[in-house]
Enzyme design. Structure first.
Site, PDB file in Angstrom:
ATOM      1  N   SER A 124       0.946  -1.187  -0.050  1.00  0.00           N
ATOM      2  CA  SER A 124      -0.062   0.041  -0.048  1.00  0.00           C
ATOM      3  C   SER A 124       0.840   1.245  -0.073  1.00  0.00           C
ATOM      4  O   SER A 124       2.040   1.115   0.492  1.00  0.00           O
ATOM      5  CB  SER A 124      -0.792   0.052   1.106  1.00  0.00           C
ATOM      6  OG  SER A 124       0.026   0.455   2.343  1.00  0.00           O
ATOM      7  N   ASP A 125       0.412   2.225  -0.786  1.00  0.00           N
ATOM      8  CA  ASP A 125       0.831   3.546  -0.154  1.00  0.00           C
ATOM      9  C   ASP A 125       0.696   3.969   1.123  1.00  0.00           C
ATOM     10  O   ASP A 125      -0.059   3.225   1.840  1.00  0.00           O
ATOM     11  CB  ASP A 125       0.381   4.843  -1.021  1.00  0.00           C
ATOM     12  CG  ASP A 125       1.276   5.986  -1.338  1.00  0.00           C
ATOM     13  OD1 ASP A 125       2.107   6.092  -0.452  1.00  0.00           O
ATOM     14  OD2 ASP A 125       0.947   6.784  -2.118  1.00  0.00           O
ATOM     15  N   TRP A 126       1.553   4.746   1.723  1.00  0.00           N
ATOM     16  CA  TRP A 126       1.828   4.776   3.446  1.00  0.00           C
ATOM     17  C   TRP A 126       0.400   5.476   3.581  1.00  0.00           C
ATOM     18  O   TRP A 126      -0.145   6.508   3.351  1.00  0.00           O
ATOM     19  CB  TRP A 126       2.916   5.954   3.739  1.00  0.00           C
ATOM     20  CG  TRP A 126       4.215   5.125   3.728  1.00  0.00           C
ATOM     21  CD1 TRP A 126       4.884   5.220   4.713  1.00  0.00           C
ATOM     22  CD2 TRP A 126       4.803   4.234   2.965  1.00  0.00           C
ATOM     23  NE1 TRP A 126       6.178   4.420   4.802  1.00  0.00           N
ATOM     24  CE2 TRP A 126       5.833   3.662   3.797  1.00  0.00           C
ATOM     25  CE3 TRP A 126       4.465   3.460   1.900  1.00  0.00           C
ATOM     26  CZ2 TRP A 126       6.971   2.588   3.368  1.00  0.00           C
ATOM     27  CZ3 TRP A 126       5.240   2.542   1.262  1.00  0.00           C
ATOM     28  CH2 TRP A 126       6.373   1.904   1.945  1.00  0.00           C
TER      29      TRP A 126
END
Ligand code: BGC
Length: 757
Positions: free
Chosen positions: A230-232
């Site tokens: 996932s992106d952060w």
């Protein structure tokens, strides 16, 4: 790792498996100590390594560990040089190994839908072929050193505004042809170890839990077996994400989601087999990264020198009237250098991609080294830090310029304008800088402007009043020397624009739908992104996609195109007819002459950067696959290349096509099927269908007085009318014991039978 993945899976408890699905902290995965599964380390970014001082900190503001800062995405995208991207990727891998990086969070390959995108500087291009080919070369280089890539941000994350709550509403064809195409190329050509999903929603579902993107397309269709992370903080509903195939949540430890996963398995809402699939992929990633920690020696790379080379390959000479450049020491004895960026250059954008450089070349100093005693350089600041208007600075600059033989102005988007987290508000230079250029150009006709920005700039009217413009992008720590070398002719510029520079912002196709409303952003311009739009609209950009001048000249000749068994080979010759060494980017565009579906006027399908000594001639050879001629047909949900005439256009830019060949190509994958309302012209366009319809009409004519003759007049009038309605209109006295629907059904069945016979 000692144990086989399947043995590890068997030995792990449900809690351990669930915990492994999220990171340990900001930059690490969790290990499973008792089973000898180590954690791995990952760090940003796209144009250099941003390793924080501690794994607990995000480190977006402030200094991180020094690392080489290469040109940002839009800059290096303008090199059009796959070998260079491979070399930079490999150098980042080597540097990463020294710094303890096992996964690098890049490259960024989102398409530039609007020049206002706050992260445009991180992305290569507006074109998926260019982005995909460069991205694949970069990933192959990086991974050759045993450091994994994370190709981001999957998908349709094209602006910063409300990216966490906005759904990019994109039709399937546009999605495939524009927004996913570069990802697909990289998956197929470079097999990246990870892919990072984006924050936004796509057609109503978060990218971090989007079944269509993650499962149907990435896994099922493209066969991707690596890890999706996932992106952060992009995770919203962890269980939906797991089900769709999102493997790793970052950052961690996300204890609440470990608990949620355990509970979902216990409650039968999540199958343990699905969890195992995810854990298996994470374990395989850990294995890959640890297996590659072999004891290969440190490569002897001069990183700063490579950053300089990459910068000089990236810069684009946009305008060079009367050959104002390169600066000729025989004619010029003094140069007024104006603008703060000459002494305090902007070399990158802000946000997670921002690198703490190991050192930095300063344009002013590099110019002084070359000018030495033969050319006198003077300096004026030109504009204040905050771009407030200041007439005094303008007057001072104009006076300095008037006294010199020529002026070089350093201008650009201010530092605060280009950053992750917000979009740009415009693509013009600050007003003060525009006035500065106009004032200097009014007193000094020999005036060259060096622009810097990570996205397209609008340059009118000032661009019409200066003979020379060099766009230096945000070209990393070596950019100062690269600029000086190009200005003085020590390097011949060879960059080509990786995105269109429009005359003005409102020319851009996304202008009518920029921000999104009520959580939805409709990509109504469809596949007409970048040059595809300007071509179709017949709208002249200021500087087109693919444009870039050289101090050499190149002549194109001898284009040949032939097809054998699905592949089309295109060859042509390019000769350096100038008097200096130079590099030319040869661009191959394809136009489909016959397709009934709307297609762009031309699409980039291949390119090559050739190095040529004066008088040297080389042949370039491109091999195109059937897919290069295809469009995504949403009727059959597949790529379709239609047999017919195509134009193969070779150009020095998308608007400077030098030679063109028309070729009839035959493809075997066409889906032809008829439906109840297929038009008369559809039936007549296929030989088998035509014969079937003709014999049906013949039978009908025997029973009716108003007989049909398929002559030009009849076809001209009725061609776009469904065949069934023609039968209904003219065949009433024949349609006694069967309906038009039944007749049509028989015709369609007959067609399907005979076609496959
Ligand atoms: C960015 C990513 C980046 C991550 C870690 C996010 O905000 O969108 O590109 O890799 O932070 O810094």
């Amino acid at each position: 790792m000692k144990h086989a993945t399947e043995d590890l899976l068997k030995a792990m408890t449900l809690e351990e498996k669930a915990a492994l699905c999220a990171g340990l902290n900001m930059w690490m995965t969790k290990g499973v100590d008792r089973l000898g599964v180590p954690p791995i380390h990952m760090y940003d970014g796209t144009n250099g390594i941003r390793k924080t001082n501690s794994d607990e900190e995000l480190g977006i503001t402030g200094e991180n560990m020094p690392a080489t800062c290469y040109p940002t995405g839009s800059a290096i995208g303008s090199s059009w040089d796959t070998e260079l991207l491979h070399e930079v990727g490999a150098a980042l891998g080597a540097e990463g190994r020294q710094m303890g990086v096992q996964l690098l969070l890049g490259p960024g390959i989102n398409m530039k839908r609007t020049p206002l995108g706050g992260r445009n500087f991180e992305y290569y291009s507006e074109d998926p072929c260019l982005s995909g080919e460069l991205g694949a070369a970069f990933v192959n280089g990086l991974q050759s050193q045993g450091v994994g890539a994370s190709v981001k941000h999957y998908a349709c994350n094209n602006q910063e505004y409300e990216k966490m709550i906005t759904s990019s509403e994109v039709d399937e064809r546009t999605l495939r042809e524009i927004y996913l195409n570069a990802f697909e190329r990289i998956v197929k050509k470079a097999n990246p170890w990870t892919i990072m999903c984006s924050y936004n929603l796509v057609n109503g579902s978060y990218a971090s839990e989007n079944e269509h993107l993650l499962n149907d397309i990435l896994r099922e269709e493209w066969g991707y077996e690596g890890v999706v992370l996932s992106d952060w903080t992009a995770v919203n509903d962890r269980i939906s994400g797991l089900k769709a195939g999102l493997d790793l949540e970052m950052p961690g430890p996300a204890h609440y989601n470990t608990k949620a996963i355990v509970e979902a398995v216990a409650a039968g809402q999540l199958e343990e087999a699905q969890l195992d699939k995810i854990v298996r992929r994470i374990l395989e990633l850990v294995r890959k990264t640890t297996d590659s920690q072999d004891d290969r020696g440190q490569a002897a790379i001069d990183y700063h020198e490579l950053a300089r080379k990459a910068a000089s390959e990236s810069m684009v000479l946009l305008k060079n009237d009367n050959r104002i450049l390169p600066i000729d020491a025989a004619k010029v004895t003094s140069v007024a250098v104006i603008g703060k960026f000459a002494k305090q250059p902007r070399i990158q954008g802000a946000g997670s991609a921002k690198v703490t450089p190991t050192c930095m070349d300063i344009p002013w100093e590099e110019m002084k080294k070359i000018a030495a005693d033969s050319i006198a350089l003077t300096y004026a600041e030109g504009y204040p830090q905050d771009d407030r208007e200041d007439d005094l600075l303008i007057q001072e600059s104009a006076a300095l310029a008037a006294k010199a033989d020529m002026a070089v102005l350093f201008v650009g988007q201010p530092e605060y304008a280009e950053s992750e987290m917000h979009d740009l508000t415009g693509i013009e230079l600050p007003l003060h800088q525009v006035k500065l250029i106009e004032a200097v150009a009014a007193v000094q006709p020999r005036c060259v402007v060096v622009t810097c920005s990570g996205t397209a700039l609008a340059m009118r009217p000032w661009v019409q009043h200066v003979p020379g413009v060099l766009h230096s992008w945000l070209a990393g720590q070596g950019s100062g020397k690269a600029i000086a070398d190009i200005l003085f002719g020590r390097v011949n510029p060879s960059g080509k624009l990786s995105e269109t520079f429009p005359v003005k912002l409102s020319d851009n196709p996304s202008h009518m739908r920029l921000r999104g409303e009520n959580g939805k952003l409709y990509y109504r311009e469809g596949m007409f992104v970048g040059y595809r739009y300007y071509d179709r609209k017949e709208l002249a950009p200021q500087f087109p996609f693919g444009h870039g001048l050289s101090y050499a000249r190149f002549a194109y000749s001898n284009l040949k195109a032939v097809q054998h068994s699905g592949q089309v080979t295109v060859t042509c010759s390019v000769e350096n007819t100038g008097d200096v060494f130079g590099k030319e980017v040869v661009q191959l565009y394809v136009h489909d002459e016959e397709c009934k579906w709307v297609r762009p006027e031309k699409e980039l399908k291949a390119f090559a950067k050739l190095a040529l000594e004066p008088g040297e001639k080389k042949e370039v050879r491109f091999v195109l696959e059937e897919r290069d001629f295809a469009y995504y047909n949403t009727k059959y949900n597949k790529w379709v290349a239609e047999t017919g005439y195509f134009q193969l256009m070779i150009g020095s830019s998308s608007r400077d096509i030098r030679i063109c060949e028309r070729l009839h190509c035959h493809f075997g994958n066409e889906e032809i099927s008829f439906h109840k309302f297929s038009l008369l012209s559809d039936w007549l366009s296929h030989p088998i269908a035509r014969a079937i319809l003709e014999s049906c009409l013949e039978e009908m004519n025997a029973h009716v007085s108003d007989k049909i003759r398929l002559d030009d007049e009849f076809i001209g009038f009725w061609g776009d009318f469904p065949a069934i309605k023609i039968i209904q209109m003219f065949g009433q006295s024949w349609l006694i014991d069967r309906s038009p629907d039944q007749v049509m059904e028989q015709l369609i069945q007959k067609f399907d039978r005979e076609r496959h016979a």
